[in-house]
Design an enzyme around this catalytic site. Structure first.
Site, PDB file in Angstrom:
ATOM      1  N   ASP A  89       0.413   4.213   0.354  1.00  0.00           N
ATOM      2  CA  ASP A  89       0.042   5.237   1.328  1.00  0.00           C
ATOM      3  C   ASP A  89       0.487   4.883   2.746  1.00  0.00           C
ATOM      4  O   ASP A  89       0.299   5.680   3.666  1.00  0.00           O
ATOM      5  CB  ASP A  89      -1.473   5.471   1.313  1.00  0.00           C
ATOM      6  CG  ASP A  89      -1.952   6.081   0.007  1.00  0.00           C
ATOM      7  OD1 ASP A  89      -1.174   6.823  -0.627  1.00  0.00           O
ATOM      8  OD2 ASP A  89      -3.097   5.806  -0.382  1.00  0.00           O
ATOM      9  N   CYS A  90       1.077   3.723   2.931  1.00  0.00           N
ATOM     10  CA  CYS A  90       1.472   3.229   4.256  1.00  0.00           C
ATOM     11  C   CYS A  90       2.982   3.349   4.428  1.00  0.00           C
ATOM     12  O   CYS A  90       3.752   2.790   3.645  1.00  0.00           O
ATOM     13  CB  CYS A  90       1.033   1.769   4.389  1.00  0.00           C
ATOM     14  SG  CYS A  90       1.659   0.937   5.866  1.00  0.00           S
ATOM     15  N   GLY A  91       3.413   4.065   5.463  1.00  0.00           N
ATOM     16  CA  GLY A  91       4.843   4.230   5.730  1.00  0.00           C
ATOM     17  C   GLY A  91       5.553   2.914   5.988  1.00  0.00           C
ATOM     18  O   GLY A  91       6.679   2.709   5.529  1.00  0.00           O
TER      19      GLY A  91
ATOM     20  N   ASN B   2       0.885  -1.167   0.000  1.00  0.00           N
ATOM     21  CA  ASN B   2       0.000   0.000   0.000  1.00  0.00           C
ATOM     22  C   ASN B   2       0.923   1.218   0.000  1.00  0.00           C
ATOM     23  O   ASN B   2       1.570   1.503   1.010  1.00  0.00           O
ATOM     24  CB  ASN B   2      -0.902  -0.003   1.231  1.00  0.00           C
ATOM     25  CG  ASN B   2      -1.822   1.199   1.280  1.00  0.00           C
ATOM     26  OD1 ASN B   2      -1.647   2.187   0.569  1.00  0.00           O
ATOM     27  ND2 ASN B   2      -2.813   1.132   2.146  1.00  0.00           N
TER      28      ASN B   2
ATOM     29  N   ARG C 160       6.048   1.331   2.639  1.00  0.00           N
ATOM     30  CA  ARG C 160       7.097   2.034   1.879  1.00  0.00           C
ATOM     31  C   ARG C 160       8.484   1.695   2.416  1.00  0.00           C
ATOM     32  O   ARG C 160       9.423   1.476   1.649  1.00  0.00           O
ATOM     33  CB  ARG C 160       6.872   3.544   1.910  1.00  0.00           C
ATOM     34  CG  ARG C 160       5.678   3.998   1.102  1.00  0.00           C
ATOM     35  CD  ARG C 160       5.668   5.520   0.941  1.00  0.00           C
ATOM     36  NE  ARG C 160       5.705   6.240   2.208  1.00  0.00           N
ATOM     37  CZ  ARG C 160       4.646   6.623   2.910  1.00  0.00           C
ATOM     38  NH1 ARG C 160       3.414   6.340   2.470  1.00  0.00           N
ATOM     39  NH2 ARG C 160       4.783   7.293   4.034  1.00  0.00           N
TER      40      ARG C 160
END
Length: 143
Positions: A10-12, A8, A15
């Site tokens: 949008d997920c730190g 995802n 990432r």
């Protein structure tokens, strides 16, 4: 075997996990599972291979889990899986699959346990937490 990350962007945590995979010199197959929902069989296999229960693989924070009543401990795994497939945001992330195993990489540095190649350079998470030193060795977490 390719490395696969169920990601995802949008997920730190997701990432950071992806960045550590790349820091090992590998480019994984990236599956953005919110739009490319895994099959039921794939989801069951990943959860089992990671040594988790279905409930442990379900994300609660930032999801409709409570609103859907999925926090009820009496609900069957089959029902939870149905909900995860209907609402993929309920699938916790990131799952990573390599030739060395499958992990739900929370925290993100759990990916280091299953990467076939070592880290190539130092690595720090987005928040600045140092995870790998200049020699590519894992840094012990501060307690």
């Amino acid at each position: 075997m390719s490395i696969i990350i169920y990601h995802n962007p949008d997920c730190g945590t997701s990432r950071n996990t992806l960045a550590m995979i790349r820091n090992s010199g590998d480019e994984p197959v990236i599956i953005e599972y919110l739009s490319q929902v895994p099959t039921r069989a794939t989801l069951i296999r990943m959860i089992a291979d990671a040594g988790l229960s279905v409930r442990e693989a379900m994300r609660v924070k930032g999801t409709p889990c409570i609103e859907l009543g999925l926090d009820n401990p009496q609900l069957s795994d089959a029902l939870l899986l149905d909900a995860m497939l209907m609402h993929p945001v309920l699938i916790n992330r990131p799952f990573v699959v390599t030739s060395m195993g499958t992990r739900l990489c929370r925290p993100s540095e759990l990916v280091l346990d299953i990467l076939p190649r070592p880290q190539q350079t130092a690595f720090s998470k987005e928040d600045g937490e140092r995870v790998v030193d200049e020699e590519g060795r894992r840094v012990a977490a501060a307690r």
